[in-house]
Scaffold this active site. Structure first.
Site, short mmCIF file in Angstrom:
data_model
loop_
_atom_site.label_atom_id
_atom_site.label_comp_id
_atom_site.label_asym_id
_atom_site.label_seq_id
_atom_site.Cartn_x
_atom_site.Cartn_y
_atom_site.Cartn_z
N LYS A 139 0.85 -1.19 0.00
CA LYS A 139 0.00 0.00 0.00
C LYS A 139 0.88 1.24 0.00
O LYS A 139 1.98 1.16 0.51
CB LYS A 139 -0.95 0.02 1.20
N TYR A 198 -4.56 4.27 6.25
CA TYR A 198 -5.09 3.30 7.22
C TYR A 198 -6.42 3.79 7.80
O TYR A 198 -7.31 2.99 8.08
CB TYR A 198 -4.09 3.03 8.35
P1 NAD Z 1 12.33 1.61 2.77
O1 NAD Z 1 12.88 2.94 2.37
O2 NAD Z 1 12.81 1.00 4.03
O3 NAD Z 1 12.59 0.55 1.61
C1 NAD Z 1 12.39 0.85 0.26
C2 NAD Z 1 13.31 -0.03 -0.58
O4 NAD Z 1 13.13 0.28 -1.95
C3 NAD Z 1 14.78 0.20 -0.24
O5 NAD Z 1 15.44 -1.04 -0.09
C4 NAD Z 1 15.32 0.92 -1.46
O6 NAD Z 1 16.66 0.59 -1.73
C5 NAD Z 1 14.41 0.40 -2.56
N1 NAD Z 1 14.35 1.28 -3.71
C6 NAD Z 1 14.26 0.86 -4.97
N2 NAD Z 1 14.25 1.89 -5.82
C7 NAD Z 1 14.32 3.00 -5.09
C8 NAD Z 1 14.35 4.39 -5.42
N3 NAD Z 1 14.30 4.83 -6.68
N4 NAD Z 1 14.42 5.26 -4.40
C9 NAD Z 1 14.45 4.85 -3.13
N5 NAD Z 1 14.44 3.54 -2.77
C10 NAD Z 1 14.37 2.63 -3.74
O7 NAD Z 1 10.76 1.76 2.76
P2 NAD Z 1 9.69 0.78 3.42
O8 NAD Z 1 9.26 1.35 4.71
O9 NAD Z 1 10.20 -0.61 3.39
O10 NAD Z 1 8.46 0.95 2.41
C11 NAD Z 1 8.41 0.28 1.15
C12 NAD Z 1 6.95 0.12 0.73
O11 NAD Z 1 6.27 -0.67 1.70
C13 NAD Z 1 6.15 1.42 0.63
O12 NAD Z 1 5.23 1.35 -0.43
C14 NAD Z 1 5.40 1.50 1.95
O13 NAD Z 1 4.19 2.21 1.86
C15 NAD Z 1 5.16 0.04 2.22
N6 NAD Z 1 5.07 -0.26 3.66
C16 NAD Z 1 4.00 -0.96 4.11
C17 NAD Z 1 3.89 -1.26 5.45
C18 NAD Z 1 2.73 -2.06 5.94
O14 NAD Z 1 2.59 -2.17 7.16
N7 NAD Z 1 1.92 -2.63 5.08
C19 NAD Z 1 4.88 -0.83 6.34
C20 NAD Z 1 5.96 -0.13 5.85
C21 NAD Z 1 6.05 0.15 4.50
#
Ligand code: NAD
Length: 335
Positions: free
Chosen positions: A100, A185
């Protein structure tokens, strides 16, 4: 049979929250990794016993079409990359779990649904709260009529965001501010608690544009929803306060969860006839993350549609676009 997942994007949520949860899955296993960072592929590949043949960069990702061990690609990247990676995964003949918000726009969501449909593959959105015991209990109480017809949902979701340089504060990567990330949410809960789709939306925004975090995206955007039955929702979405709760009420009582949609620690109270009292939900066989992963696998194995498919992600984005319009134009937007 256990279906094989490829995790695409090895950031915080993928590596800290999701990947450890395959251990408790019945129908799902971690089969492949996709990342732009070779060191992460090596570290997590070794930790989880993923052979080098099953580790992909974003450049080599399309070769996953030739890997029969992978049934599902789970896209866990910044929001604006959900659409292109979902489309590539579908073209490679894989089913897709996508985090999401599904994408940045309604148009992107529609393209993702079309891509998966064309490929004959399933698409599910990572709305894990639908698999969490307290949330399942709240939905059941509402559906069983314990509250009478729902009249109000009050829900707050926010956290104090830090580093101004992170992708969540970059409009091109995030698609928007708190609403895209955490306020969703509140919206999603209002929709699953009422079981209805909103027909009118009001919104106000409050963002300190001199704050280095909020040069590109909104901080607070609070919104109200009107549902066809006459049920209403008052929703907070914020990047400058910590909150995570909802209360759903009808003439016969209410149920609240605080925290409601966190990774753990949910606590429920209800007022159903007697005085308000803590309530324990019916136990669920699996934690929300493993249950979410297994749900898509089971849908694929049995030919059913996920309870939170691409259509559900699209419905949220339709309302999100209306919320932004209502705040921008200072008027009620009809849906
Ligand atoms: P994060 O920044 O920790 O991870 C993102 C990952 O994407 C990193 O490993 C990064 O290297 C990679 N990436 C690939 N291309 C990129 C670019 N062009 N720029 C930046 N990073 C890039 O973020 P996260 O918290 O893991 O979130 C990732 C996704 O998961 C989002 O869509 C977020 O909304 C979703 N999320 C959902 C939940 C949930 O509870 N359902 C919780 C956290 C995050």
């Amino acid at each position: 049979r256990k279906l094989g997942y490829a995790i695409l994007g090895l950031g915080y949520y993928a590596t800290r929250i999701i990947m450890p949860r395959f251990a408790e899955c019945e129908h799902s296993r971690l089969a492949a990794l996709v990342s732009g960072t070779p060191e992460k592929l090596k570290t997590y590949g070794e930790q989880y016993g993923i052979p080098e043949t099953h580790r992909y960069s974003y450049e080599t990702f399309d070769r996953i079409i030739d890997n029969p061990d992978v049934d599902i690609v789970y896209v866990i990247t910044p929001n604006s990359l959900h659409r292109p990676f979902t489309e590539r995964a579908a073209r490679a003949g894989k089913h897709v779990m996508c985090e999401k918000p599904m994408a940045n726009t309604v148009a992107d969501c529609e393209a993702m649904i079309a891509a998966c449909k064309k490929a004959g593959r399933k698409l599910m959105i990572g709305y894990r709260s639908r698999f969490q015991a307290h949330n399942i209990e709240a939905i059941k109480l509402v559906r069983d009529g314990a509250l009478g017809p729902v009249r109000t949902v009050v829900t707050d979701h926010g956290f104090t965001i830090g580093d101004p340089k992170q992708w969540r504060l970059n409009r091109a990567l995030a698609g928007g501010g708190s609403l895209m990330d955490i306020g969703i949410y509140s919206l999603n809960a209002a929709r699953y608690l009422t079981g209805e789709e909103p027909v009118a939306v009001n919104a106000v925004e409050s963002t300190d544009r001199s704050d280095p975090r909020f040069g590109e995206v909104e901080d607070i955007i609070n919104f109200q929803l009107l549902f066809p039955s006459g049920a209403t929702a008052n929703c907070v979405s914020a990047y400058s306060v910590n909150c995570n709760r909802y209360r759903v009420s009808g003439p016969k009582g209410w149920v609240e969860i605080d925290p409601a949609t966190s990774y753990q620690g949910q606590a429920m109270r209800a007022q159903l006839g007697g005085p308000p009292a803590p309530r324990e939900p019916a136990p669920q066989p699996k934690n929300q993350f493993s249950a979410q992963l297994d749900h898509l696998s089971e849908c694929i194995l049995t030919g059913r549609e996920p309870i939170v498919g691409g259509d559900d992600g699209l419905k949220d984005l339709r309302v999100i676009e209306a919320i932004y319009r209502a705040a921008r134009e200072g008027r009620t937007v009809k849906l």
